[in-house]
Design an enzyme around this catalytic site. Sequence first.
Site, PDB file in Angstrom:
ATOM      1  N   GLY A 164      32.386  38.864  49.534  1.00  5.77           N
ATOM      2  CA  GLY A 164      31.468  37.919  50.487  1.00  5.77           C
ATOM      3  C   GLY A 164      32.602  37.566  51.629  1.00  5.77           C
ATOM      4  NE  ARG A 192      29.726  40.189  46.608  1.00  6.41           N
ATOM      5  CZ  ARG A 192      29.087  39.546  47.363  1.00  6.41           C
ATOM      6  NH1 ARG A 192      28.160  39.804  47.805  1.00  6.41           N
ATOM      7  NH2 ARG A 192      29.413  38.267  47.483  1.00  6.41           N
ATOM      8  CG  ASP A 222      35.782  36.521  40.299  1.00  7.66           C
ATOM      9  OD1 ASP A 222      35.014  36.881  41.392  1.00  7.66           O
ATOM     10  OD2 ASP A 222      35.474  35.624  39.429  1.00  7.66           O
ATOM     11  CB  THR A 231      35.589  33.500  47.695  1.00  7.80           C
ATOM     12  OG1 THR A 231      34.312  32.915  47.157  1.00  7.80           O
ATOM     13  CG2 THR A 231      36.748  32.901  46.542  1.00  7.80           C
ATOM     14  CG  ASP A 279      31.503  31.394  45.760  1.00  6.51           C
ATOM     15  OD1 ASP A 279      30.687  30.881  46.728  1.00  6.51           O
ATOM     16  OD2 ASP A 279      31.308  32.572  45.350  1.00  6.51           O
ATOM     17  CG  ASP A 284      34.414  31.454  41.987  1.00  9.92           C
ATOM     18  OD1 ASP A 284      35.226  31.891  43.184  1.00  9.92           O
ATOM     19  OD2 ASP A 284      33.288  31.995  41.581  1.00  9.92           O
ATOM     20  NE  ARG A 289      29.173  35.513  43.285  1.00  7.83           N
ATOM     21  CZ  ARG A 289      28.429  36.410  43.818  1.00  7.83           C
ATOM     22  NH1 ARG A 289      27.483  36.960  43.131  1.00  7.83           N
ATOM     23  NH2 ARG A 289      28.858  37.082  44.979  1.00  7.83           N
TER      24      ARG A 289
END
Length: 329
Positions: free
Chosen positions: A18, A79, A110, A133, A135, A137, A179
């Site tokens: 993303g 992706r 990741d 990202t 996120d 994460d 996510r």
Amino acid sequence: MAQFKTEVKKIGVFTSGGDAPGMNAAIRAVVRAALTQNIKVDGIIGGYSGMLEENFTVLGLRSVANVIQRGGTILKTGRCMEFLKPEYRAKAVENLRKQGIDSLVCIGGDGSFTGALALWNEHQFPIIGVPGTIDNDIFGTDNTIGFDTAVNTGLQAIDRIRDTAASHDRLFIVEVMGRNSGFIACSVGLAGGAEEIFIPENPITVDKVVEKIKAAVTKGKKSSILVTAEGQKPGRAYDLAEQIRKKSGFEAKVCILGHQQRGGSPTAIDRILASRLGAAAVQLLLQGQCNLMVGADGERIVTTPFDQAINTEKHVNKDFTNLASLLSL
Ligand code: F6P
């Protein structure tokens, strides 16, 4: 972390997964840090797919002019499912070598680093990862590029929603991206004064939230905002609204912020992070280091091997959810 001995002459840079605000600032940093060391740079258009389609473009100093403030990614992203198969990875490496690209900087999350790790393990192709990202994460960096901008975009939305919530005495449920992780929800919720924050890592019961809203109403509170992370699928906010309606009769308005959190001009924090990490990625390649992600630990630049960055869970600060709940009396 791994060492390689081949001389770096041409770096390929690409964005993957993303898009995130600040990716362009990272591309700019990679290009300019490399060119000042007389290393050539090719951009790979569309992430891993670009390697398979031989979609390469020469990047010069002026190619990255006027992009530091732009959201999205000038190199496009995606992706690439084909990249899950070893035969496609072998083809990608063949194409890279044909193009004269001897090392890579991958700006992504990741999933992107999993592809990078495979390229090193199977073909000893040197790669450095730069975490990009919204996120946040990814283990091995305080924040990922794009997170701060996404939080501020979400926060602006909450502030606006609060105006209308207060005017109509309404309950709102605002769903943010992330996510499977609750980093964005925790920060947006705490900074936005949310009554409760729902995150996958720290489930709270709807009963508890309903009790809290009822207690707040008896104390004279007329409008509330709940923030939820999307969880595994967007639309979680509608499920919550339905459960709250069934248990209490309260009608909640739902607002799903969605992809607007991915766009927009990056904040100063994201531009600075992207500039630092992009430049550091080039320096690491020039030192012969690879198979790792570069990150920031406060003022320090740190590195984490790809397998550790991919396989270690980064924990949200659950105190944020507790504090938001405590302070929203
Ligand atoms: O990883 C970034 C992210 O925006 C997540 O927060 C979200 O779940 C996902 O991407 C959405 O992906 P897509 O743009 O493919 O719908």
